[in-house]
Design a protein around this motif. Structure first.
Motif, short mmCIF file in Angstrom:
data_model
loop_
_atom_site.label_atom_id
_atom_site.label_comp_id
_atom_site.label_asym_id
_atom_site.label_seq_id
_atom_site.Cartn_x
_atom_site.Cartn_y
_atom_site.Cartn_z
N ASN A 23 0.82 -1.21 0.00
CA ASN A 23 0.00 0.00 0.00
C ASN A 23 0.85 1.26 0.00
N LEU A 24 2.02 1.18 0.67
CA LEU A 24 2.92 2.32 0.71
C LEU A 24 3.79 2.42 -0.54
N PHE A 25 4.21 1.28 -1.06
CA PHE A 25 5.16 1.24 -2.18
C PHE A 25 4.64 0.29 -3.27
N PRO A 26 3.54 0.64 -3.93
CA PRO A 26 2.93 -0.30 -4.87
C PRO A 26 3.80 -0.60 -6.09
N GLU A 27 4.76 0.26 -6.38
CA GLU A 27 5.62 0.02 -7.54
C GLU A 27 6.62 -1.11 -7.29
N GLU A 28 6.79 -1.52 -6.04
CA GLU A 28 7.72 -2.61 -5.73
C GLU A 28 6.96 -3.94 -5.77
N GLU A 29 7.14 -4.66 -6.82
CA GLU A 29 6.38 -5.89 -7.07
C GLU A 29 6.62 -6.96 -6.03
N LYS A 30 7.75 -6.91 -5.32
CA LYS A 30 8.13 -8.00 -4.43
C LYS A 30 7.13 -8.23 -3.31
N TYR A 31 6.41 -7.20 -2.91
CA TYR A 31 5.48 -7.37 -1.80
C TYR A 31 4.28 -8.21 -2.22
N ILE A 32 3.78 -7.98 -3.41
CA ILE A 32 2.68 -8.81 -3.90
C ILE A 32 3.18 -10.22 -4.20
N ALA A 33 4.42 -10.35 -4.67
CA ALA A 33 4.98 -11.68 -4.90
C ALA A 33 4.98 -12.51 -3.63
N GLU A 34 5.30 -11.86 -2.49
CA GLU A 34 5.28 -12.56 -1.21
C GLU A 34 3.86 -12.97 -0.83
N ILE A 35 2.90 -12.08 -1.07
CA ILE A 35 1.51 -12.40 -0.77
C ILE A 35 1.05 -13.58 -1.62
N GLU A 36 1.38 -13.54 -2.90
CA GLU A 36 0.92 -14.58 -3.82
C GLU A 36 1.40 -15.96 -3.41
N LYS A 37 2.71 -16.11 -3.17
CA LYS A 37 3.19 -17.45 -2.83
C LYS A 37 2.74 -17.88 -1.44
N SER A 38 2.54 -16.93 -0.53
CA SER A 38 2.03 -17.29 0.79
C SER A 38 0.60 -17.82 0.69
N ILE A 39 -0.19 -17.22 -0.19
CA ILE A 39 -1.57 -17.69 -0.36
C ILE A 39 -1.59 -19.09 -0.95
N TYR A 40 -0.90 -19.29 -2.05
CA TYR A 40 -0.97 -20.59 -2.73
C TYR A 40 -0.27 -21.69 -1.94
N ASN A 41 0.91 -21.40 -1.42
CA ASN A 41 1.76 -22.47 -0.89
C ASN A 41 1.64 -22.67 0.61
N VAL A 42 0.90 -21.80 1.28
CA VAL A 42 0.69 -21.98 2.72
C VAL A 42 -0.80 -21.94 3.06
N ILE A 43 -1.45 -20.81 2.82
CA ILE A 43 -2.84 -20.66 3.25
C ILE A 43 -3.74 -21.68 2.57
N LEU A 44 -3.73 -21.72 1.24
CA LEU A 44 -4.57 -22.69 0.53
C LEU A 44 -4.07 -24.11 0.74
N ALA A 45 -2.76 -24.27 0.85
CA ALA A 45 -2.20 -25.60 1.07
C ALA A 45 -2.60 -26.17 2.43
N ASN A 46 -2.86 -25.30 3.39
CA ASN A 46 -3.21 -25.76 4.73
C ASN A 46 -4.70 -25.71 5.02
N GLN A 47 -5.48 -25.28 4.07
CA GLN A 47 -6.93 -25.38 4.22
C GLN A 47 -7.37 -26.75 3.73
#
Length: 818
Positions: free
Chosen positions: A555-579
């Protein structure tokens, strides 16, 4: 001597595990201020007060520099064990100070029952002077008091504590209930000369039979950065509102207006609704509130879980409200909304005249983790209910925080409450609600802000995390990062931001495993880059907090793609993987072997799992003043008002099963807007973008491609995400002996797993030709078979599939070797 309150040493581990596994710890009341207890009258000793704790479980913290010393266990109490400090030279000795082992699940547990303290210039103690002799009768357990034994004109190079009767410790993890062992335990020993602790840093030895050489040096550790005392009241940290320079987010997540179409996220949210409705009734969720308020509780309810429901009274309602409130912003479900509203109404009915709403009496605030963990869960839940449309939830919270921000317990909450810092984010989130007040921020500055720690984080000192000196290191420290980012937004003080940017680097570089799971946990030592594969790491809640940290940074630095990259892999490989469907959430992210079963009894990972799954829709898009950011690729559409125009963007995609994405514009009139498309850092090549079938831009990996134009109704943006296999080297400690380095396989953002029999083969794959090693299965997208399989060991047909889709099969996420 004036009594002072001391910090409980870090000794939480085994007690917590006992609670989780055996459920034997019952709720106990901890006095707020033990200073009112009269110290015993012992001529040569003084007791100094520290807050009481609950239970009597043996516990060891993961913070190896700060956990208490505990002798090796004996089968009988009546044995002799000793520890000895070498001061380096003969020195005057004024007093010896013994710090008991205290904490969440014990009070003075392991303090020697009978003992003597001596000094000598002879390391063998052939001759010695007696400092204190308590061998004739049992010494009273000092509980949460530090005991000082004074001397008279005494000198020596060596100080020895000889224990002749050990303390009883029972029902610890790994032993059956009722089985006793005998130990002695201390968190620190001071030898004071002329007002100074001359034992600090001095070598410590112990008897060969019962001495525990692993932890001896903790006995002479330095004083912690902010001292050993509980009270924290730093008025100098408070900044006047007039000096604040609030920082506005460059983008914000949508709080509504996103519809999920048929896809992975919608399925996960539907499962989340099933989990929430099937796990607990409204009566069960309100039981502790009714009990605290003296209201009748319906008969016939199942017995509550002793730790997760009783000790953490009210957290279960918070769990439900977090999941339900978030979900109802995107998917309407009548029964889910009815229950959410019923819980808010029930909390209101139990509200005290002073605004107090928690499910536990305020006098029990220091029991277990109520002061921080439970308070924050209830707060988060009511905030989510408020954003889901129940405005009464905000009113309840404002009344409560008007009480909390002036309550007399604040000076002891950071150190006296278990992991007190995890409650900070409740205040800072409260500030940014429609009913927030500056006091919500200033309370955190005054009573919770740790400047030494902020400095260490900004300097990227790895010990700041895994050797956090107060309480046990834990992924719940991440919630403090959230709070400091909120403080930065509120005040504009760069000190907070620099610390959390340092913390982000520390976590990402040292405790983030391949795929995104977090390798720091309260139950185990977690050295930097250790990434144990066979231990239970990767808590679901740790990745939930990581998502929330990265969302704030995005939200503070939207031009830095790395923050969304972290969200994306956390969702797929942890949150959804553990549901696990609608049955619950797995606690840990196991990357080798077999996944855990799901739980449905209000664990920490369930609460944060349902919270994140309920909020999945808000990570797809971000709204800025000049347009929209497309962050994740999921079939959905978003409606919002842009410059008085009702704008709609629909995303059609089968991602991640296929890489094609189409965005369709709906607008009643042409509008100038910037649409920024994320080009993921995992993209294998530059990515062409088309508008209405014509090339318009080419984006590079790890960036956003900005499309700034006048958009008309029916415009179509299309692109294909460049997804390929890649091998990522595993650098942790669990390498396979006599073999080369291990590798994980990733496909776009997805961590892949090789699934086979229990006798799982280890695949030998050429890193340069990994794509050729697999052929897709025509009937199952994202499932692959080995082409010309080569393996070490035996095994049946080997299949490669996304880790998030693995259920009960035997698998490995590290199937490749050099």
């Amino acid at each position: 001597m004036i009594p002072k309150t001391l910090v409980p040493p870090n000794d939480i581990k085994w007690g917590v595990i006992c609670c989780l596994i055996f459920g034997l710890i019952l709720c106990a009341s901890m006095p707020l201020n033990a200073q009112s207890q009269a110290p015993l009258s012992i001529p040569d000793s003084t007791w100094i007060d520290i807050p009481d704790a609950t239970g009597d479980q043996v516990a060891v913290s993961a913070a190896s520099l700060y956990r208490p010393y505990e002798s090796r266990p004996a089968s009988s109490a009546n044995v002799t064990a000793w520890i000895q400090i070498d001061l380096g030279e003969s020195c005057p000795i004024d007093l010896v100070r013994l710090y008991p082992s205290v904490g969440l699940f014990r009070s003075g547990g392991g303090f020697p029952v009978r003992f003597r303290i001596e000094s000598s210039d002879d390391p063998l103690f052939g001759t010695s002077e007696l400092i204190a002799d308590r061998t004739a009768s049992d010494y009273p357990n000092p509980g949460n008091y530090v005991t000082e034994f004074t001397t008279r004109n005494m000198q020596g190079r060596f100080v020895r504590l000889t224990v002749t009767r050990l303390a009883t410790q029972s029902t610890s993890y790994g032993r059956s209930s009722g089985e006793n062992r005998y130990v002695f335990s201390l968190s620190k020993v001071d030898v004071v000369s002329e007002g100074r602790d001359i034992a600090e840093g001095c070598p410590v030895t112990a008897d060969s039979q019962y001495g525990n050489t692993d932890d001896l040096q903790q006995l002479t550790r330095p004083v912690r950065p902010q001292g050993e005392y509980i009270v924290t009241d730093n008025q100098e940290n408070v900044t006047p509102v007039s000096s604040w320079k609030p920082v506005q987010n460059k983008v914000d997540p949508p709080l509504g207006g996103v519809s999920l179409n048929a896809g992975i996220f919608r399925t996960a949210m539907q499962n989340n609704i099933g989990y929430l409705l099937e796990s607990y009734s409204v009566d069960q969720l309100l039981r502790q509130f009714w009990e605290r308020a003296g209201k009748p509780v319906p008969s016939g309810l199942p017995d509550p879980q002793p730790f997760w429901e009783v000790q953490l009274a009210g957290s279960n309602a918070g769990r439900f409200l977090m999941g339900a409130g978030n979900t109802l912003r995107w998917i309407e479900d009548a029964e889910l909304r009815r229950r959410m509203n019923a819980i808010v109404d029930g909390i209101e009915e139990c509200r005290l005249p002073n605004g107090y709403i928690m499910a536990y009496p305020e006098s029990t605030l220091f029991v277990s983790e109520r002061a921080a963990y439970t308070r924050s869960w209830t707060t988060h839940g009511l905030i989510e209910a408020g954003y889901a449309g129940n405005l009464k939830a905000f009113e309840l919270l404002r009344g409560y925080y008007d009480w909390y921000n002036r309550c007399p317990y604040l000076p002891k909450l950071l150190r006296g409450a278990a992991q007190g810092g995890q409650g900070m984010v409740a205040n800072t989130r409260m500030y940014f609600t429609p009913v927030g007040k500056p006091g919500d921020i200033q309370v955190i500055q005054r009573y919770f802000q740790e400047n030494y720690w902020l400095k260490a984080l900004s300097e990227r000192d790895v010990s700041a995390l895994w050797q956090y000196p107060y309480d046990r290191p834990h992924c719940y420290l991440f919630t403090i990062f959230e709070a400091y980012l909120d403080l930065y937004r509120a005040t504009g003080d760069r000190f907070y931001l620099d610390a959390i940017l340092g913390a982000w680097d520390l976590v990402h570089n040292n405790w983030e495993n391949i795929g995104g799971s977090i390798s720091i946990i309260e139950f185990l030592d977690s050295p930097p880059k250790s990434h144990y594969l066979y231990d239970r790491l990767g808590e679901t809640c740790g990745s939930a907090f990581w998502i929330l940290i990265n969302q704030r940074l995005h939200n503070l630095f939207p031009e830095e793609e790395k923050y969304i990259a972290e969200i994306e892999k956390s969702i797929y490989n942890v949150i959804l993987a553990n549901q696990k469907g609608s049955s619950g959430f797995r606690y840990h992210t196991m990357l080798v072997g077999v996944k855990e079963g799901a739980t449905s009894n209000n664990t920490c990972c369930e609460g944060q799992g349902t919270r994140i799954v309920g909020s999945l829709a808000e990570y797809i898009y971000s709204i800025g003043a000049d347009g929209i950011y497309i962050n994740l690729f999921e079939p959905s559409d978003i409606h919002w008002t842009y410059k008085e125009t009702d704008f709609r963007l629909e995303m059609e995609t089968p991602f991640p099963f296929q890489p094609d994405v189409k965005l369709i514009v709906s607008t009643p009139q042409p509008v100038q807007m910037k649409i920024r498309i994320r080009i993921p850092s995992w993209a294998s090549d530059d990515m062409p973008l088309m508008v209405n079938g014509e090339p318009i831009a080419v984006g590079s990996a790890g960036s956003y491609s900005e499309l700034d134009r006048i958009w008309s109704d029916g415009d179509i943006i299309s692109f294909t995400l460049p997804m390929v296999f890649k091998m990522t080297a595993y650098s942790g400690v669990d390498q396979i002996p006599n073999h080369g380095k291990r590798y994980a396989l990733e496909y776009g953002p997805l961590l892949m797993a090789v699934v086979g029999t229990a006798d799982l083969p280890i695949q030998q794959i050429d890193a340069d030709n990994v794509a050729r090693a697999f052929r897709p299965k025509s009937d199952q997208p994202l499932h692959f078979e080995m082409a010309g399989r080569r393996s070490i060991g035996s095994g049946s047909t080997v299949e490669l599939m996304p880790y998030w889709l693995v259920d009960e099969q035997c698998f490995t996420c590290f199937p490749a070797m050099e």
